[in-house]
Scaffold this motif. Structure first.
Motif, PDB file in Angstrom:
ATOM      1  N   GLU A 142     -61.959 -49.568 -77.299  1.00 21.84           N
ATOM      2  CA  GLU A 142     -61.709 -48.589 -78.350  1.00 21.84           C
ATOM      3  C   GLU A 142     -60.652 -49.102 -79.330  1.00 21.84           C
ATOM      4  OE1 GLU A 142     -60.408 -43.903 -78.880  1.00 21.84           O
ATOM      5  OE2 GLU A 142     -59.852 -45.034 -77.086  1.00 21.84           O
ATOM      6  N   ARG A 197     -61.221 -49.617 -83.403  1.00 20.88           N
ATOM      7  CA  ARG A 197     -60.379 -48.966 -84.404  1.00 20.88           C
ATOM      8  C   ARG A 197     -59.702 -49.976 -85.313  1.00 20.88           C
ATOM      9  NH1 ARG A 197     -57.568 -46.210 -80.410  1.00 20.88           N
ATOM     10  NH2 ARG A 197     -55.713 -47.201 -81.323  1.00 20.88           N
ATOM     11  N   ASP A 246     -57.209 -51.933 -84.319  1.00 22.12           N
ATOM     12  CA  ASP A 246     -55.827 -52.104 -83.884  1.00 22.12           C
ATOM     13  C   ASP A 246     -55.837 -52.823 -82.546  1.00 22.12           C
ATOM     14  OD1 ASP A 246     -53.137 -52.009 -83.538  1.00 22.12           O
ATOM     15  OD2 ASP A 246     -53.022 -49.855 -83.122  1.00 22.12           O
ATOM     16  N   GLY A 266     -55.530 -47.735 -76.664  1.00 17.66           N
ATOM     17  CA  GLY A 266     -56.832 -47.103 -76.805  1.00 17.66           C
ATOM     18  C   GLY A 266     -57.048 -46.065 -75.730  1.00 17.66           C
ATOM     19  N   LEU A 301     -66.487 -44.335 -83.714  1.00 13.40           N
ATOM     20  CA  LEU A 301     -65.859 -45.627 -83.488  1.00 13.40           C
ATOM     21  C   LEU A 301     -66.859 -46.772 -83.519  1.00 13.40           C
ATOM     22  CD1 LEU A 301     -63.315 -44.782 -80.630  1.00 13.40           C
ATOM     23  CD2 LEU A 301     -62.845 -45.108 -83.053  1.00 13.40           C
ATOM     24  N   ARG A 311     -69.113 -49.371 -85.049  1.00 14.36           N
ATOM     25  CA  ARG A 311     -69.167 -50.063 -86.333  1.00 14.36           C
ATOM     26  C   ARG A 311     -70.346 -51.039 -86.324  1.00 14.36           C
ATOM     27  NH1 ARG A 311     -63.919 -49.776 -88.311  1.00 14.36           N
ATOM     28  NH2 ARG A 311     -63.007 -47.834 -87.532  1.00 14.36           N
TER      29      ARG A 311
END
Length: 333
Positions: free
Chosen positions: A254, A258, A260, A265, A277, A279
């Motif tokens: 996760e 995101r 990061d 997460g 989330l 992509r």
């Protein structure tokens, strides 16, 4: 666990190896098999962690980790099977031991091997008879050839088959805990016959009160209980490992989605991550490259491909990690 089971049952097993050698070896073999399987699994897990920390981009990391988790679950389940097998073997051993000791009582005066074994077992384990001390009074083990046929008492006790069933026990049944004479043989201890006629409580007090089957069962039951508790702890520990691994994997994924990579997460045990989330493949690769380049302090080259770690050779020699771009994934390490 192995040392405890071995020390608890060593004295008993040394006595039983002359009667049921195969069963004794089976019990020890099952415990050693489970212990060695656990040793290989957890030492392999420590080695796997060391490899993943040094080479987090290893392309076979997911496969190897999944295999290790599966093997750990099988080892934990096998511990339950080993306990069930040891418990069934112990029950069968107790039944066979009772029959064997009864044979030993009947051949006490005719077979020197049985005499030595019965005396050693009754002295070291503080027991008497097979299931109870009165087994010596119920099983014909004294023949008329060992007695004076002219004695009136012997003729009263003798049966039609020439066997005598007097209330006589071997001297190995005497207990040293009672500060009184051991009343184990009314035929030879003629000066104490009035004690038998009066049914004094000293008769039973001067002899061991438990049978040898119970004396053998007690330490083996303690060892079996220790094995059960240990296997339950291993099973719970394996569940904890699976839960933590799932939380770590999903939380790291996760954080990457995101954008990061060095952040935190949210991990989930069941299901998938939220749809927002998810992509596209290209955007994920760009974010991964940006995160890894930023953490490494360099600017990634556009033509460079994804970094990966070379796998280990079959001979166990570690190859160097080859990367097209010098970047890292701090969220994995």
């Amino acid at each position: 666990m192995v040392i405890f089971c071995y020390n608890t049952s060593l004295r008993v097993m040394l006595l039983l190896k002359h009667i049921h050698k195969v069963t004794v070896l089976l019990l020890y073999g099952l415990i050693l098999f489970q212990a060695y399987g656990m040793k290989l699994h957890y030492t392999g897990g420590l080695r796997l962690i060391a490899v993943l920390l040094k080479c987090p981009h290893w392309k076979r990391a997911t496969l190897v980790s999944s295999v290790w988790l599966l093997s750990g679950s099988l080892v934990a389940a096998n511990g339950m099977l080993v306990y069930a097998a040891c418990r069934g073997t112990l029950k069968a051993l107790m039944k066979e031991l009772s029959s064997s000791l009864r044979i030993g009582i009947s051949q006490y005066l005719t077979e020197p091997t049985w005499k030595a074994l019965m005396d050693t077992m009754q002295v070291e384990l503080s027991c008497c008879g097979a299931d109870k001390p009165t087994d010596w009074h119920e099983i014909p083990w004294i023949n008329m050839d060992f007695l004076n046929e002219g004695s009136e008492l012997v003729m009263k006790l003798a049966g039609a088959d020439g066997k005598v069933l007097p209330p006589v026990s071997p001297y190995s049944c005497c207990t040293p805990r009672v500060l009184a004479p051991c009343y184990h043989d009314p035929l030879q201890q003629s000066e104490w016959r009035e004690v038998w006629s009066e049914s004094s409580p000293l008769l039973s007090a001067s002899l061991h009160t438990r049978g040898c089957v119970e004396a053998v069962r007690a330490p083996l039951t303690r060892a079996l209980l220790a094995l059960q508790c240990f296997n339950m702890l291993v099973f719970l520990f394996q569940i904890l490992i699976v839960v933590l691994t799932q939380l770590l994997r999903t939380s790291a994924r996760e954080a990457v989605l995101r954008g990061d990579c060095s952040g935190t997460g949210r991990g989930v045990l069941f299901g998938r991550l939220p749809l927002q989330l998810q992509r596209t493949t290209s955007s994920r690769e760009e974010e991964l490259l940006a995160c890894s380049s930023t953490s490494a302090g360099i600017v990634p080259e556009p033509a460079a491909g994804p970094s990966y770690c070379a796998h280990y050779s079959r001979r166990g020699r570690r190859r160097h990690c080859r990367t097209h771009a010098r970047n890292s994934y701090p969220y994995l390490s």
